[in-house]
Design a protein around this motif. Structure first.
Motif, PDB file in Angstrom:
ATOM      1  N   ASN A  42      -1.275 -10.759   5.154  1.00 42.73           N
ATOM      2  CA  ASN A  42      -0.724  -9.607   4.455  1.00 42.73           C
ATOM      3  C   ASN A  42       0.774  -9.735   4.294  1.00 42.73           C
ATOM      4  OD1 ASN A  42      -2.900  -7.374   4.109  1.00 42.73           O
ATOM      5  ND2 ASN A  42      -3.270  -8.286   6.121  1.00 42.73           N
ATOM      6  N   TYR A  47       7.163  -9.553   6.554  1.00 44.75           N
ATOM      7  CA  TYR A  47       8.246  -8.646   7.009  1.00 44.75           C
ATOM      8  C   TYR A  47       8.454  -8.817   8.515  1.00 44.75           C
ATOM      9  CZ  TYR A  47       6.616  -6.086   2.769  1.00 44.75           C
ATOM     10  OH  TYR A  47       6.185  -5.724   1.520  1.00 44.75           O
ATOM     11  N   THR A 127      -6.004   0.595   3.038  1.00 42.78           N
ATOM     12  CA  THR A 127      -4.743   1.069   2.438  1.00 42.78           C
ATOM     13  C   THR A 127      -5.033   1.734   1.099  1.00 42.78           C
ATOM     14  OG1 THR A 127      -3.432  -0.635   3.523  1.00 42.78           O
ATOM     15  CG2 THR A 127      -2.507   0.319   1.518  1.00 42.78           C
ATOM     16  N   GLY A 151      -2.602  -8.790  -7.014  1.00 41.32           N
ATOM     17  CA  GLY A 151      -2.420  -9.137  -5.598  1.00 41.32           C
ATOM     18  C   GLY A 151      -3.596  -8.676  -4.752  1.00 41.32           C
ATOM     19  N   LYS A 177      -2.452 -14.013 -13.987  1.00 38.81           N
ATOM     20  CA  LYS A 177      -2.572 -12.816 -13.145  1.00 38.81           C
ATOM     21  C   LYS A 177      -2.999 -11.610 -13.973  1.00 38.81           C
ATOM     22  CE  LYS A 177       0.328 -14.199  -9.298  1.00 38.81           C
ATOM     23  NZ  LYS A 177       1.288 -13.756  -8.271  1.00 38.81           N
ATOM     24  N   TYR A 192       5.462  -8.003 -16.306  1.00 39.04           N
ATOM     25  CA  TYR A 192       6.816  -7.525 -16.003  1.00 39.04           C
ATOM     26  C   TYR A 192       7.844  -8.638 -15.891  1.00 39.04           C
ATOM     27  CZ  TYR A 192       5.010  -7.567 -11.079  1.00 39.04           C
ATOM     28  OH  TYR A 192       4.435  -7.868  -9.877  1.00 39.04           O
ATOM     29  N   GLY A 216       4.050  -1.330  -4.771  1.00 38.28           N
ATOM     30  CA  GLY A 216       4.212  -2.132  -3.559  1.00 38.28           C
ATOM     31  C   GLY A 216       5.220  -3.250  -3.754  1.00 38.28           C
ATOM     32  N   ASP A 220      12.552  -4.406  -7.041  1.00 37.66           N
ATOM     33  CA  ASP A 220      12.621  -4.835  -8.447  1.00 37.66           C
ATOM     34  C   ASP A 220      11.940  -3.877  -9.420  1.00 37.66           C
ATOM     35  OD1 ASP A 220      13.941  -7.052  -7.532  1.00 37.66           O
ATOM     36  OD2 ASP A 220      12.359  -8.496  -8.048  1.00 37.66           O
ATOM     37  N   PHE A 238       4.945   1.918  -1.539  1.00 34.89           N
ATOM     38  CA  PHE A 238       4.267   1.559  -0.286  1.00 34.89           C
ATOM     39  C   PHE A 238       4.559   0.151   0.187  1.00 34.89           C
ATOM     40  CE2 PHE A 238       0.698  -1.037  -1.884  1.00 34.89           C
ATOM     41  CZ  PHE A 238       0.725  -0.728  -3.234  1.00 34.89           C
ATOM     42  N   ASN A 240       7.407  -3.636   0.004  1.00 27.46           N
ATOM     43  CA  ASN A 240       8.696  -4.273  -0.285  1.00 27.46           C
ATOM     44  C   ASN A 240       8.554  -5.730  -0.695  1.00 27.46           C
ATOM     45  OD1 ASN A 240       9.810  -1.974   1.556  1.00 27.46           O
ATOM     46  ND2 ASN A 240       8.625  -3.256   2.943  1.00 27.46           N
ATOM     47  N   SER A 242       9.406  -7.364  -3.161  1.00 26.90           N
ATOM     48  CA  SER A 242      10.636  -7.930  -3.732  1.00 26.90           C
ATOM     49  C   SER A 242      11.870  -7.507  -2.943  1.00 26.90           C
ATOM     50  CB  SER A 242      10.796  -7.472  -5.182  1.00 26.90           C
ATOM     51  OG  SER A 242      10.999  -6.072  -5.228  1.00 26.90           O
ATOM     52  N   ARG A 263       6.688   7.504   0.891  1.00 28.81           N
ATOM     53  CA  ARG A 263       6.746   6.118   1.379  1.00 28.81           C
ATOM     54  C   ARG A 263       5.790   6.034   2.563  1.00 28.81           C
ATOM     55  NH1 ARG A 263       6.009   1.951   3.101  1.00 28.81           N
ATOM     56  NH2 ARG A 263       7.370   0.126   3.212  1.00 28.81           N
ATOM     57  N   PRO A 264       4.493   5.880   2.267  1.00 30.25           N
ATOM     58  CA  PRO A 264       3.473   5.956   3.320  1.00 30.25           C
ATOM     59  C   PRO A 264       3.224   4.636   4.044  1.00 30.25           C
ATOM     60  CG  PRO A 264       2.427   5.661   1.196  1.00 30.25           C
ATOM     61  CD  PRO A 264       3.916   5.672   0.937  1.00 30.25           C
ATOM     62  N   VAL A 266      -0.260   3.054   6.045  1.00 27.74           N
ATOM     63  CA  VAL A 266      -1.687   3.373   6.177  1.00 27.74           C
ATOM     64  C   VAL A 266      -2.023   3.892   7.567  1.00 27.74           C
ATOM     65  CG1 VAL A 266      -2.320   0.984   6.764  1.00 27.74           C
ATOM     66  CG2 VAL A 266      -4.031   2.509   5.808  1.00 27.74           C
ATOM     67  N   GLU A 313       4.892 -15.625  -0.580  1.00 28.63           N
ATOM     68  CA  GLU A 313       6.255 -15.216  -0.927  1.00 28.63           C
ATOM     69  C   GLU A 313       6.762 -15.848  -2.223  1.00 28.63           C
ATOM     70  OE1 GLU A 313       8.661 -14.191   2.987  1.00 28.63           O
ATOM     71  OE2 GLU A 313       7.605 -16.105   3.198  1.00 28.63           O
ATOM     72  N   GLY A 319      -5.233 -12.090  -5.406  1.00 27.02           N
ATOM     73  CA  GLY A 319      -6.195 -11.465  -4.513  1.00 27.02           C
ATOM     74  C   GLY A 319      -5.773 -11.630  -3.055  1.00 27.02           C
TER      75      GLY A 319
HETATM   76  P1  NDP Z   1       0.201  -9.231  -2.684  1.00 25.78           P
HETATM   77  O1  NDP Z   1      -0.990 -10.106  -2.687  1.00 25.78           O
HETATM   78  O2  NDP Z   1       0.237  -8.073  -3.613  1.00 25.78           O
HETATM   79  O3  NDP Z   1       1.478 -10.150  -2.923  1.00 25.78           O
HETATM   80  C1  NDP Z   1       2.661  -9.597  -3.379  1.00 25.78           C
HETATM   81  C2  NDP Z   1       2.759  -9.655  -4.910  1.00 25.78           C
HETATM   82  O4  NDP Z   1       3.905  -8.919  -5.279  1.00 25.78           O
HETATM   83  C3  NDP Z   1       2.991 -11.061  -5.439  1.00 25.78           C
HETATM   84  O5  NDP Z   1       1.825 -11.812  -5.636  1.00 25.78           O
HETATM   85  C4  NDP Z   1       3.711 -10.771  -6.743  1.00 25.78           C
HETATM   86  O6  NDP Z   1       2.798 -10.626  -7.809  1.00 25.78           O
HETATM   87  C5  NDP Z   1       4.394  -9.413  -6.490  1.00 25.78           C
HETATM   88  N1  NDP Z   1       5.857  -9.565  -6.439  1.00 25.78           N
HETATM   89  C6  NDP Z   1       6.725  -8.979  -7.288  1.00 25.78           C
HETATM   90  N2  NDP Z   1       7.970  -9.351  -6.993  1.00 25.78           N
HETATM   91  C7  NDP Z   1       7.901 -10.197  -5.958  1.00 25.78           C
HETATM   92  C8  NDP Z   1       8.876 -10.931  -5.239  1.00 25.78           C
HETATM   93  N3  NDP Z   1      10.196 -10.858  -5.534  1.00 25.78           N
HETATM   94  N4  NDP Z   1       8.465 -11.721  -4.234  1.00 25.78           N
HETATM   95  C9  NDP Z   1       7.162 -11.817  -3.918  1.00 25.78           C
HETATM   96  N5  NDP Z   1       6.194 -11.141  -4.592  1.00 25.78           N
HETATM   97  C10 NDP Z   1       6.553 -10.337  -5.608  1.00 25.78           C
HETATM   98  O7  NDP Z   1       0.481  -8.713  -1.203  1.00 25.78           O
HETATM   99  P2  NDP Z   1      -0.375  -7.692  -0.330  1.00 25.78           P
HETATM  100  O8  NDP Z   1      -1.596  -7.316  -1.055  1.00 25.78           O
HETATM  101  O9  NDP Z   1      -0.467  -8.220   1.031  1.00 25.78           O
HETATM  102  O10 NDP Z   1       0.575  -6.428  -0.262  1.00 25.78           O
HETATM  103  C11 NDP Z   1       0.987  -5.742  -1.442  1.00 25.78           C
HETATM  104  C12 NDP Z   1       2.008  -4.683  -1.068  1.00 25.78           C
HETATM  105  O11 NDP Z   1       1.348  -3.670  -0.340  1.00 25.78           O
HETATM  106  C13 NDP Z   1       3.127  -5.202  -0.177  1.00 25.78           C
HETATM  107  O12 NDP Z   1       4.332  -4.610  -0.550  1.00 25.78           O
HETATM  108  C14 NDP Z   1       2.719  -4.709   1.193  1.00 25.78           C
HETATM  109  O13 NDP Z   1       3.792  -4.567   2.067  1.00 25.78           O
HETATM  110  C15 NDP Z   1       2.107  -3.381   0.823  1.00 25.78           C
HETATM  111  N6  NDP Z   1       1.219  -2.807   1.823  1.00 25.78           N
HETATM  112  C16 NDP Z   1       1.580  -1.619   2.365  1.00 25.78           C
HETATM  113  C17 NDP Z   1       0.805  -0.981   3.274  1.00 25.78           C
HETATM  114  C18 NDP Z   1       1.226   0.338   3.793  1.00 25.78           C
HETATM  115  O14 NDP Z   1       0.567   0.874   4.689  1.00 25.78           O
HETATM  116  N7  NDP Z   1       2.304   0.924   3.301  1.00 25.78           N
HETATM  117  C19 NDP Z   1      -0.429  -1.607   3.789  1.00 25.78           C
HETATM  118  C20 NDP Z   1      -0.760  -2.845   3.134  1.00 25.78           C
HETATM  119  C21 NDP Z   1       0.064  -3.431   2.189  1.00 25.78           C
HETATM  120  P3  NDP Z   1       3.311 -11.002  -9.304  1.00 25.78           P
HETATM  121  O15 NDP Z   1       3.507 -12.485  -9.321  1.00 25.78           O
HETATM  122  O16 NDP Z   1       2.212 -10.531 -10.179  1.00 25.78           O
HETATM  123  O17 NDP Z   1       4.584 -10.264  -9.492  1.00 25.78           O
END
Ligand code: NDP
Length: 325
Positions: A42, A47, A127, A151, A177, A192, A216, A220, A238, A240, A242, A263-264, A266, A313, A319
């Motif tokens: 994840n 982070y 989530t 994602g 994607k 985007y 998420g 950016d 939810f 970060n 980027s 800003r939740p 889960v 990253e 997925g």
């Molecule tokens: P993803 O599989 O969604 O990976 C992150 C995606 O973000 C990338 O594939 C990319 O897609 C996009 N992205 C846009 N800008 C950037 C950047 N500068 N660097 C890297 N990726 C970027 O990850 P997860 O499914 O694991 O998580 C998605 C989000 O959900 C995260 O922010 C995560 O922290 C959050 N989350 C929050 C939870 C909560 O309780 N608040 C619980 C679980 C997840 P693209 O190439 O299409 O831009």
């Protein structure tokens, strides 16, 4: 049997991750020893590793896994050895061959939910359940904007919203994607990397904007999320991916249309056993009904966790990503 886990003793790039042998004690009272069969990767793991969410060091990593109960500590009656279970949370430490966790965090898995599926779903699916159904309380039929729609969380969220009868606008980077998000059911796609998100959302919604944005991506996309939200709409910020959103003046919410922002996390939506059980029952039912197809885009060996982080990253994943112990 010597167990192994991924550990890091300084925060930084993926190179800080090391596979190390561990002495795993028998499970303490109230705990279970989980034999891990598949591990979910994840964004939150990055982070933790990078220091955005600080942890005491050295630390393990990973908050999502599926496996089998191997032994139970004193007082554990709800689970028995041999039972298949999933884990979301429990403190970082699931990038491992086995770990001890509090029994009440483990969720029995239905027979028709495979280990890999569960490992890809426990955190991400719950989530989506929490954010869509209980945080935003998305209304069936509404139009919703989902960032990073291809994602791990994104693909599940698009499918969940479609099952509720919503119109989904998905953003993602690049044709491949966007195609995945479309396959998952997204009605409108925005690349985007090249397109103006808010302008396209306004165009699609006849100038109104959307009542709910799931963001998420963070830093950016924040400004675009503000500009794409309808008057009195809600931004669920939810994550970060980027970078974190910082320094927002509340006046910006008034100027953008008296918006709501949350800003939740889960885990605040799974505060006790009853909430957790209800959430996972709903998640599993969504898979069993066919509404959710859990896409595992890539698999790595546990020893290659650093490589998995590099892929995530660098936006090279789609997925869910899993590690195999
Ligand atoms: P993803 O599989 O969604 O990976 C992150 C995606 O973000 C990338 O594939 C990319 O897609 C996009 N992205 C846009 N800008 C950037 C950047 N500068 N660097 C890297 N990726 C970027 O990850 P997860 O499914 O694991 O998580 C998605 C989000 O959900 C995260 O922010 C995560 O922290 C959050 N989350 C929050 C939870 C909560 O309780 N608040 C619980 C679980 C997840 P693209 O190439 O299409 O831009």
């Amino acid at each position: 049997m010597t167990e192994q886990r991924i550990e890091f003793s300084a925060t930084g790039c993926p190179e800080v991750l090391r596979l190390v042998p561990i002495d795993l004690p028998p499970p303490a009272a109230g705990e279970v020893r989980l034999r891990i069969r598949a591990i979910g990767v994840n964004y939150i793991d990055t982070y933790h590793r990078g220091g955005l969410y600080p942890l005491p060091l050295p630390s393990g990593l990973g908050v999502e896994a599926a496996g089998v109960v191997e032994a139970v500590g004193a007082g554990v009656t709800a689970l028995v050895p041999g039972q298949r279970v999933g884990l979301s949370g429990g403190g970082p430490g699931s990038y491992a061959t086995a770990r001890n966790v509090p029994a009440d965090l483990l969720v029995p898995l239905p027979d028709d939910i495979a280990d890999e599926t569960a490992a890809a779903l426990m955190l991400k699916g719950s989530t989506v359940e929490a954010l869509v159904e209980r945080c935003a309380k998305v209304q069936p039929g509404s139009t919703v904007l989902v960032h990073a729609a291809a994602g791990g969380v994104g693909l599940l969220m698009v499918q969940w919203l479609k099952a509720l009868g919503c119109t989904v606008i998905g953003t993602a980077g690049g044709e491949a994607k966007l195609a995945l998000a479309r396959q998952a059911g997204a009605d409108h796609l925005i690349d985007y990397n090249h397109e103006d998100i808010a302008a396209r959302v306004r165009e699609i919604t006849g100038g109104e904007g959307v009542p709910v944005v799931f963001d998420g991506v963070g830093k950016d996309t924040w400004e675009a999320s503000l500009a794409a939200t309808a008057v009195r709409g809600l931004i669920v910020s939810f994550g970060n991916a980027s970078g974190p959103v910082t320094g927002v003046g509340l006046g910006a919410l008034a100027a953008a249309g008296s918006l709501f922002v949350t800003r939740p996390t889960v885990f605040h939506y799974q505060r006790d056993a009853a909430e957790r059980a209800a959430a996972f029952a709903r998640v599993f039912a969504m898979v069993q009904s066919g509404a959710l197809d859990v896409r595992i885009g890539q698999r790595f060996a546990l020893a290659d966790a650093a490589e998995a982080h590099r892929a995530l990253e660098s936006r090279a994943t789609t997925g869910s990503t899993i590690l195999m112990p």
